[in-house]
Write an enzyme that holds these catalytic residues in place. Sequence first.
Site, PDB file in Angstrom:
ATOM      1  N   LYS A  66       0.801  -1.223   0.000  1.00  0.00           N
ATOM      2  CA  LYS A  66       0.000   0.000   0.000  1.00  0.00           C
ATOM      3  C   LYS A  66       0.837   1.277   0.000  1.00  0.00           C
ATOM      4  CE  LYS A  66      -4.235  -1.863   2.020  1.00  0.00           C
ATOM      5  NZ  LYS A  66      -5.302  -1.662   3.027  1.00  0.00           N
ATOM      6  N   ALA A 132      -3.896   1.156   8.974  1.00  0.00           N
ATOM      7  CA  ALA A 132      -5.350   1.171   9.170  1.00  0.00           C
ATOM      8  C   ALA A 132      -5.744   2.237  10.184  1.00  0.00           C
ATOM      9  CB  ALA A 132      -5.831  -0.202   9.631  1.00  0.00           C
TER      10      ALA A 132
END
Length: 280
Positions: A66, A132
């Site tokens: 990511k 996250a």
Amino acid sequence: MKKWYAVIGDPIGQSMSPSMHDEWFEKNELAATYIPIHVNEEKLEKAVHSLKCLGCSGWNVTVPHKSSIIQYLDEIDPFAKQMNAVNTVEVLPNGLLRGSNTDGLGFVRSLEELYGERCKGSEVLIIGAGGAARGISYALHKAGYGPITFTNRTLEKALNLCNEIPKAKALEIAEAERSLSTYRLIIQTTSVGMNFAQKGVPLNLGNIASGSVVADIIYNPLKTEFLSEAEKRGASLLNGTGMFVHQGALAFEKWTGIRPNTKEMNEKITDTLGGTYVNR
């Protein structure tokens, strides 16, 4: 000509994204398909080049790529840039690649789908200090939640996140445990409790206030040990299926311009994992 989309990661076999997106393509009568592709970190640059050359219309990005994929993209939206993480890539009409991140907003939508604005304006505790936690905290702040407190086994990482979110603070785990009754919304963002990770809970929930909303972004299992402990103490629950579905729906909408049926998909995935849709 049939379009194709993908998700890349390492590992990738556990992903439920292909079945979700393929069903949305079918429901919306789109000639397209979605495939999982296993990509090792050292082959990421070649994979991005190949996806573009082979005509992929867009793809999702999961761990561990990511952040590292950003250097191979042409444009990054402000949210993804703030997070330093991309989970969705669009291939623009001019051939350029644009990265965005739908994880944080996906969580907010899943929360409000089930509980409306019940927690808006209240104090929030986020457990964990990884990607996250960063994405969810940023989206919550933008949506009017908070102030936000981070707690993490390594306090330094939590303190680093405080620099990115206005009025945020960081606490040691023990201190967070003592002050749990302060928070109307508690969000567990670590891998503790996931099927292939360590068992247990990231902190003791003995001091939570009855009626608070406790979320765990893990969706397999549907009810982690953390959520089970929260339920025993009168908390309202939110597992990770909604976040997973909504982040995927936001990506789908970016690619196709169509907002898919998220409630129906949430119910289906929950049923597939052996549970019922009611998170409360």
